[in-house]
Design a protein around this motif. Structure first.
Motif, PDB file in Angstrom:
ATOM      1  N   LYS A 123     -15.844  -9.957  55.721  1.00 40.32           N
ATOM      2  CA  LYS A 123     -16.170 -11.301  56.155  1.00 40.32           C
ATOM      3  C   LYS A 123     -16.466 -12.179  54.938  1.00 40.32           C
TER       4      LYS A 123
ATOM      5  N   ALA B 295     -14.343 -25.199  54.541  1.00 36.97           N
ATOM      6  CA  ALA B 295     -15.048 -23.924  54.702  1.00 36.97           C
ATOM      7  C   ALA B 295     -16.434 -24.166  55.281  1.00 36.97           C
ATOM      8  N   GLU B 296     -17.089 -25.196  54.774  1.00 35.80           N
ATOM      9  CA  GLU B 296     -18.420 -25.527  55.259  1.00 35.80           C
ATOM     10  C   GLU B 296     -18.379 -25.864  56.753  1.00 35.80           C
ATOM     11  N   LEU B 297     -17.319 -26.591  57.153  1.00 41.51           N
ATOM     12  CA  LEU B 297     -17.193 -26.973  58.562  1.00 41.51           C
ATOM     13  C   LEU B 297     -16.909 -25.768  59.459  1.00 41.51           C
ATOM     14  N   MET B 298     -16.471 -24.655  58.859  1.00 39.96           N
ATOM     15  CA  MET B 298     -16.272 -23.433  59.637  1.00 39.96           C
ATOM     16  C   MET B 298     -17.594 -22.674  59.794  1.00 39.96           C
ATOM     17  N   GLY B 299     -18.631 -23.182  59.145  1.00 37.92           N
ATOM     18  CA  GLY B 299     -19.913 -22.499  59.216  1.00 37.92           C
ATOM     19  C   GLY B 299     -20.156 -21.556  58.061  1.00 37.92           C
ATOM     20  N   ILE B 300     -19.350 -21.679  57.014  1.00 36.26           N
ATOM     21  CA  ILE B 300     -19.526 -20.805  55.854  1.00 36.26           C
ATOM     22  C   ILE B 300     -20.565 -21.410  54.912  1.00 36.26           C
ATOM     23  N   ASN B 301     -21.521 -20.587  54.484  1.00 40.09           N
ATOM     24  CA  ASN B 301     -22.528 -21.040  53.532  1.00 40.09           C
ATOM     25  C   ASN B 301     -21.901 -21.017  52.135  1.00 40.09           C
ATOM     26  N   VAL B 302     -21.462 -22.190  51.684  1.00 40.47           N
ATOM     27  CA  VAL B 302     -20.695 -22.263  50.438  1.00 40.47           C
ATOM     28  C   VAL B 302     -21.538 -21.818  49.232  1.00 40.47           C
TER      29      VAL B 302
ATOM     30  N   ALA C 217     -24.771 -28.426  56.730  1.00 37.05           N
ATOM     31  CA  ALA C 217     -23.520 -28.515  57.476  1.00 37.05           C
ATOM     32  C   ALA C 217     -23.101 -27.170  58.068  1.00 37.05           C
ATOM     33  N   HIS C 218     -23.252 -26.107  57.271  1.00 40.15           N
ATOM     34  CA  HIS C 218     -22.710 -24.827  57.744  1.00 40.15           C
ATOM     35  C   HIS C 218     -23.504 -24.232  58.907  1.00 40.15           C
TER      36      HIS C 218
ATOM     37  N   VAL D 232     -22.189 -25.425  63.104  1.00 40.90           N
ATOM     38  CA  VAL D 232     -21.127 -24.817  63.911  1.00 40.90           C
ATOM     39  C   VAL D 232     -21.738 -23.912  64.971  1.00 40.90           C
TER      40      VAL D 232
ATOM     41  N   HIS E 164     -16.143 -30.023  63.860  1.00 43.72           N
ATOM     42  CA  HIS E 164     -15.625 -31.247  63.253  1.00 43.72           C
ATOM     43  C   HIS E 164     -14.220 -30.952  62.716  1.00 43.72           C
TER      44      HIS E 164
ATOM     45  N   THR F  49     -18.575 -17.922  62.485  1.00 43.36           N
ATOM     46  CA  THR F  49     -19.983 -17.729  62.824  1.00 43.36           C
ATOM     47  C   THR F  49     -20.167 -16.804  64.019  1.00 43.36           C
TER      48      THR F  49
END
Lengths: 293, 232
Positions: A164, A179-186, B70-71, B74, B80, B103
């Motif tokens: 993952k 990536a951030e919008l996918m929920g990934i903690n950049v 932001a993260h 979701v 978005h 997620t």
């Protein structure tokens, strides 16, 4: 026989470059920055391993693990303190910071361990292999280095493809915002990348010093620069590219030293880089995106 | 469901959003229309945490999210779909969809089935690298990817941008379908006519300020809107 001997030495040296280059290329791919302090993390790793075996009398393998742990922590700290505040700064500011971190590490090492060279004793304890009636000797360090390189390559490829966190890394390397919008903690993903790169640097440091046992505070800088060259040579951002670039660079360096001139070996290495970049600016395996808009 | 209360957003010294307030109720399609640079995308980016507001507040499902990273949004049910689609162009269609369920990977399979049912074209191209898809297909992929997180509210930024008219119609009918299946939609569009036709309500933005709001029908019939956005 000398040819094969040189070839094996080249592959072995190249494997060390490859392991270092992986750190450069991963960090570049994900954080889009050149971490010029990476070479000095190698040196710290070697010193930690040296101290663990020499002063604390620990088992060499255990010393490698300790070096990896220390360098991982160091990588995360460097990223958090020096690079993270510059996430939105121009690339040049980050680059200069990286050079600053590099000098900081070298001078810290000078302060802690002094300028006198340490004699690093190899972590490999089994004997070298003698083939063809003693005409061809393969050092035990070469064998361990090449095996380590192959294992790391396979493990890293699987990690990036399947895990993952690996997938998150690929997403971040392509488009941080998406990536951030996918929920990934950049930020976490970048920290992990630095952690992995630095742990690999520790391994590379120990392997490098096992083969070339003089350890001084600038031990990491030349291999660091060459590994960076290897990463660019193979196509920066590409993991197989770093591997290929590293190994080719090692072979070119050893052959240059053996057949052309030992003084010119480094010059030859960089000349080859220039030629490759002229012909193929993205490096050997550099990604060219086929985009249809 | 979503309440935006008096937000002011700056790009450096430029005051981009000047006291915007709006709300979206469960089950609605709300459109945000306006010219280039009016602040539509900025509004969406601020809601999804990519930008920060200096004042005011944003709440989603009765929870203040003005300072949420932001993260983390979701997982709360907010998706978005950004302007320009922003698919992962070097990954395959399948991998893109998997990233959408990052997620909550528990029902990736069912999610992918649903997406393929809604966008059959993606199914044919599931092993293709996203960079080789056409603009319309990429828009479908970006929407499919967002659906993978099973959002309660989906924000779409210019879904019609750069698409042929027939594709635009297709995309809009899919948005309507999604909405009928229970996803609330906040839609940003330059194509005001299309947006107002499917929107329950709409807000009109002009240089960072809200200038008009009303139901889709009201605005479609308004002379001001006709003049400014619908070409007479």
């Amino acid at each position: 026989m000398t040819f094969i001997f040189n070839l094996i030495n080249g592959i072995s040296l190249g494997s060390v470059y490859a392991i270092i280059a992986l750190g450069y290329t991963m960090v570049y791919g994900i954080a889009k920055m050149l971490n010029f302090a990476h070479g000095d993390v190698i040196m710290i790793g070697a010193y930690v391993s040296y101290c663990a075996t020499t002063y604390m009398g620990l088992n060499p393998l255990l010393s490698v693990v300790i070096a990896m742990v220390v360098c991982t922590a160091l990588g995360i700290i460097i990223e958090g303190l020096a690079y993270k505040p510059l996430r939105k700064a121009p690339a040049l500011a980050v680059l200069i910071t990286a050079i600053g971190v590099s000098y900081f590490l070298q001078n810290s090492a000078l302060l802690i361990w002094g300028s006198a060279p340490k004699n690093f004793s190899s972590i490999v304890s089994f004997d070298s292999i003698s083939l063809a009636g003693g005409k061809l000797i393969i050092t035990s360090e070469s064998i361990v280095t090449v095996i380590a390189c192959i294992v790391i390559m396979i493990a890293l490829t699987l990690f990036i493809k399947k895990s993952k966190m690996g997938k998150a890394m690929r997403a971040v390397s392509e488009d941080k915002g998406a990536a951030e919008l996918m929920g990934i903690n950049v930020n976490l993903t970048i920290s992990v990348t630095f952690a992995i790169g630095s742990a690999l640097a520790a391994v590379a440091g120990v392997l490098l010093c096992s083969a070339y046992p003089i350890l001084i505070p600038t031990t990491g800088s030349m291999p660091g620069i060459k590994a960076f060259t290897a990463a660019v040579f193979g196509g920066i951002g590409s993991i197989p590219g770093a591997m290929l670039g590293g190994i080719l660079l090692g072979i070119i360096e050893i052959f240059g030293r053996a057949y052309i001139s030992s003084e010119l070996a480094d010059a030859i290495v960089f000349a080859v880089l220039i030629v490759v970049l002229l012909v193929k600016p993205t490096g050997l395996l550099g990604k060219k995106i086929n985009e249809k808009v | 469901m979503l309440k935006v209360n008096d937000i002011n957003v700056y790009y450096g010294k430029i005051h981009a959003l000047k006291g915007i307030s709006l709300d979206v109720k469960q089950g609605e399609i709300v459109a945000l229309i306006g010219a280039n640079g009016a602040g539509k995308s900025t509004t969406l980016k601020t809601i999804s945490g990519m930008l920060r507001t200096k004042t005011g507040s944003i709440s989603f499902l009765d929870e203040d999210i003005s300072h949420t990273e932001a993260h983390k949004l979701v997982a709360k049910g907010l998706a978005h779909v950004p302007e320009g689609r922003r698919c992962f162009l070097q990954m395959t269609v399948m991998e893109n969809l998997e990233m959408g369920a990052y997620t909550d990977p528990s029902n990736v399979k069912a999610g992918i089935e649903d997406v393929f049912e809604r966008f059959p074209r993606l199914k044919h191209r599931k092993n293709q690298i996203a960079g080789t898809l056409s603009g319309g297909e990429q828009q479908m992929l970006a929407m499919g990817r967002a659906l993978m997180s099973r959002p309660k509210l989906m924000m779409l930024d210019e879904p019609s941008m750069g698409l042929a008219p027939i594709l635009v119609e297709q995309i809009f009918s899919i948005i309507k379908e999604m909405n009928e299946m229970g996803t609330t939609v906040l839609l940003v569009e330059q194509n005001a006519g299309m947006a107002l036709e499917i929107a329950d309500r709409a807000y009109v933005l002009e240089s960072g300020r809200l200038v008009l709001s009303g139901t889709g029908k009201e605005l479609l019939g308004s002379d001001e809107i006709k003049k400014a956005y619908l070409g007479g």
